[in-house]
Scaffold this motif. Structure first.
Motif, short mmCIF file in Angstrom:
data_model
loop_
_atom_site.label_atom_id
_atom_site.label_comp_id
_atom_site.label_asym_id
_atom_site.label_seq_id
_atom_site.Cartn_x
_atom_site.Cartn_y
_atom_site.Cartn_z
N ASP A 155 -3.73 -4.17 8.37
CA ASP A 155 -2.40 -4.10 8.99
C ASP A 155 -1.69 -2.78 8.71
OD1 ASP A 155 -1.80 -4.35 6.33
OD2 ASP A 155 -0.61 -6.17 6.55
N GLY A 156 -2.35 -1.84 8.02
CA GLY A 156 -1.78 -0.53 7.78
C GLY A 156 -1.15 -0.34 6.42
N ARG A 157 -1.06 -1.40 5.62
CA ARG A 157 -0.48 -1.25 4.29
C ARG A 157 -1.37 -0.36 3.43
NH1 ARG A 157 -1.04 -5.73 1.46
NH2 ARG A 157 -2.33 -6.68 3.05
N HIS A 158 -0.74 0.45 2.56
CA HIS A 158 -1.50 1.29 1.64
C HIS A 158 -1.98 0.41 0.50
CE1 HIS A 158 0.43 5.35 2.87
NE2 HIS A 158 0.27 4.55 3.89
N LEU A 159 -3.28 0.40 0.27
CA LEU A 159 -3.82 -0.40 -0.82
C LEU A 159 -4.03 0.40 -2.08
CD1 LEU A 159 -6.49 -2.56 1.05
CD2 LEU A 159 -4.20 -3.22 0.35
N HIS A 201 -6.43 1.85 3.42
CA HIS A 201 -5.45 1.00 4.10
C HIS A 201 -6.01 -0.40 4.33
CE1 HIS A 201 -4.25 5.09 5.43
NE2 HIS A 201 -3.04 4.59 5.34
N ALA A 202 -5.12 -1.37 4.37
CA ALA A 202 -5.48 -2.73 4.79
C ALA A 202 -5.54 -2.74 6.32
CB ALA A 202 -4.44 -3.73 4.29
N TRP A 249 -2.62 -0.49 14.69
CA TRP A 249 -1.65 0.42 14.09
C TRP A 249 -2.17 1.85 14.03
CZ3 TRP A 249 -2.54 3.20 9.66
CH2 TRP A 249 -3.60 2.78 8.85
#
Length: 181
Positions: free
Chosen positions: A113-117, A110-111, A58
């Protein structure tokens, strides 16, 4: 720390001109056509290996279309604004705004997979990163409108917009023909 403007070679300009028009437009707005890198302890070849083998997909999907990448540059490494690149220093972005933008957005963790942590918290004494157009033109004073064209009537829906000409004696570095390929 103010670093000088980066002067692209003709080969680097060809690389920029090969960028798809929409991505080039975004790079111009973001000041990423001629970024000025901070000194790095990692050689470029090692950075290229990390980007290819370590960065998640990503990040590469977003970074790869830009001529010099997107994720590689912080705000303080951005280059010249699109007006100065096209020889219109009289309407430099930072002259219009009365100063550079301060990045008030925190860095994000970010994780894979692109998720904001979570936001990446910086110490309070850490300076805020800002983008100041690298062009050596003055960034203060009123906008010089003496050379600007008077406003034209709105074009018909079928007429493409015309670019404003560069001031006398200055050649634009990127033209509409370059953008349209």
């Amino acid at each position: 720390m103010k670093r000088p403007q980066r002067i692209l070679t003709e080969e680097e300009w060809e690389h920029v001109r090969d960028t798809p028009a929409l991505t080039l437009h975004k790079a111009l707005i973001l000041g990423l056509v001629d970024p000025v890198p901070n000194p790095s302890p990692m050689p470029e070849e090692a950075g290229a290996w990390v980007r290819e083998h370590v960065w998640p997909r990503w990040i590469r999907v977003i970074d790869d279309p830009y001529p010099w990448g997107y994720w590689r540059w912080s705000n303080c490494e951005r280059g010249s604004c699109w007006n100065c690149i096209n020889g219109r220093c009289d309407i430099c972005v930072h002259r219009q705004k009365g100063g550079p933008d301060t990045d008030s957005h925190p860095d994000i963790v970010h994780a894979l997979d692109g998720r904001h942590l979570a936001p990446l918290l910086r110490p309070d004494d850490n300076p805020v990163c800002t983008w100041l157009c690298r062009c050596p033109c003055p960034k203060t004073g009123p906008i010089d409108t003496a050379e600007a064209d008077p406003p034209a009537p709105a074009p018909a829906a079928t007429t493409p917009p015309r670019p404003r000409p560069a001031p006398a004696g200055q050649e634009p570095l990127i033209t509409l023909e370059d953008l349209n390929g």
